[in-house]
Design an enzyme around this catalytic site. Structure first.
Site, mmCIF file in Angstrom:
data_model
loop_
_atom_site.group_PDB
_atom_site.id
_atom_site.type_symbol
_atom_site.label_atom_id
_atom_site.label_comp_id
_atom_site.label_asym_id
_atom_site.label_seq_id
_atom_site.Cartn_x
_atom_site.Cartn_y
_atom_site.Cartn_z
ATOM 1 N N ALA A 258 31.673 -30.977 114.639
ATOM 2 C CA ALA A 258 33.125 -31.085 114.422
ATOM 3 C C ALA A 258 33.787 -29.735 114.715
ATOM 4 O O ALA A 258 34.838 -29.666 115.369
ATOM 5 C CB ALA A 258 33.414 -31.516 112.987
ATOM 6 N N GLY A 259 33.158 -28.661 114.244
ATOM 7 C CA GLY A 259 33.710 -27.328 114.515
ATOM 8 C C GLY A 259 33.676 -26.994 116.000
ATOM 9 O O GLY A 259 34.575 -26.308 116.511
#
Ligand code: RIB
Length: 281
Positions: free
Chosen positions: A247-248
């Site tokens: 996600a990052g």
């Protein structure tokens, strides 16, 4: 305007099992079906930047194995320029990933071919020199990260460093970074602060090291700070997380594009856009 992004970084095959909860040391837990997913922080960010509309080139290394061929094909299919992707005579990088029912994960990386990326070639330097943004992480050897950052600085390209996995960073690298993107754990390690230091303290401490900081806060969104005194806080879209892996990376790849498109510094809109670029609408 099409933004040019070069990513110098890692590419792994992710070996993923979902379990009801993450195992404790010494514990065995039964999980679901095993999956393989193309990954690596560098490759994930390159795919995100390409999906967000950038002309994206990747400099990295895969192994001379089936995983390497799969990883190369995945980058090509995503529209990433792989002329800087070497094939090393060793296994590809792999990541052993366990994901729990809440979507949290733990990851062990075997760098494999990524560890052979120790320097740039003339064509890599030319690509970086022609780019708007150089995007870096810490899954390839630090000397090549610093070399690429120096090359970008000389050419006037913006250097975005995602300091993941967390590591204390030498001053000669930090001096070349325009924007640091970190989660709270990484921020504490880079800043030399204890775990649990608050958002404002982390941003302030990091701004003594680099001019611009984006602190990712998971479901709480992201915080932005720069040396002009601007501080922003942007919420993340409300979602039911299935798997937070990368996600990052997706955020960072999209943020690099948004920052380049918006000029010198990301507005609040650019940060919001990085959470939800056109590729996920
Ligand atoms: O950030 C997620 C990535 O970390 C995974 O794709 C895995 O390969 C590791 O590099």
């Amino acid at each position: 305007m099409t933004v040019g992004v070069v990513v110098v970084g890692s590419v792994n095959l992710d070996l993923v099992v979902v379990t009801p909860r993450l195992p404790r040391p010494g514990e065995t837990v039964l999980g679901g079906d095993f999956r393989t997913v193309p990954g690596g922080k560098g490759a994930n960010q390159a795919v995100a930047a390409a999906r967000a509309g950038a002309a994206c080139a990747f400099v990295g290394a895969v192994g001379s194995d089936d995983f390497g061929r799969l990883l190369r094909d995945n980058l090509v299919a995503a529209g990433v320029d792989v002329r800087g992707l070497r094939t090393a005579n060793c296994p590809s990088g792999v990541a052993l990933i366990t994901v729990d029912a809440a979507g949290e994960n733990c990851i062990v990386v075997s760098p494999g071919a990524n560890a052979t990326l120790t320097g740039l070639e003339a064509a890599d330097r030319a690509a970086i020199g022609a780019a708007d943004v150089l995007l870096l992480q810490l899954e390839v050897p630090l000397p090549v990260v610093a070399e690429a950052a120096g090359c970008a600085r000389d050419a006037g390209a913006t250097v975005v460093l995602n300091a993941a996995p967390a590591a204390p960073l030498p001053g000669h690298l930090l001096d070349l970074v325009d924007m640091l993107v970190v989660n709270e754990h990484e921020a504490a390690v880079v800043a030399g602060l204890p775990a649990g230091a608050g958002t404002a303290a982390l941003v302030d401490a990091l701004l003594t090291l680099v001019p611009t900081v984006v602190l990712t806060l998971g479901a709480r969104g992201a915080a932005y700070g720069d040396r002009s005194g601007l501080r922003l806080r942007v919420p993340a879209p409300a979602i039911d997380a299935v798997d937070t892996t990368a996600a990052g990376d997706a955020f960072t790849g999209a943020l690099a594009v948004a920052w380049a498109e918006h000029g010198t510094a990301p507005s609040e809109d650019a940060l919001r856009w990085a959470f939800c670029p056109r590729s996920c609408r």
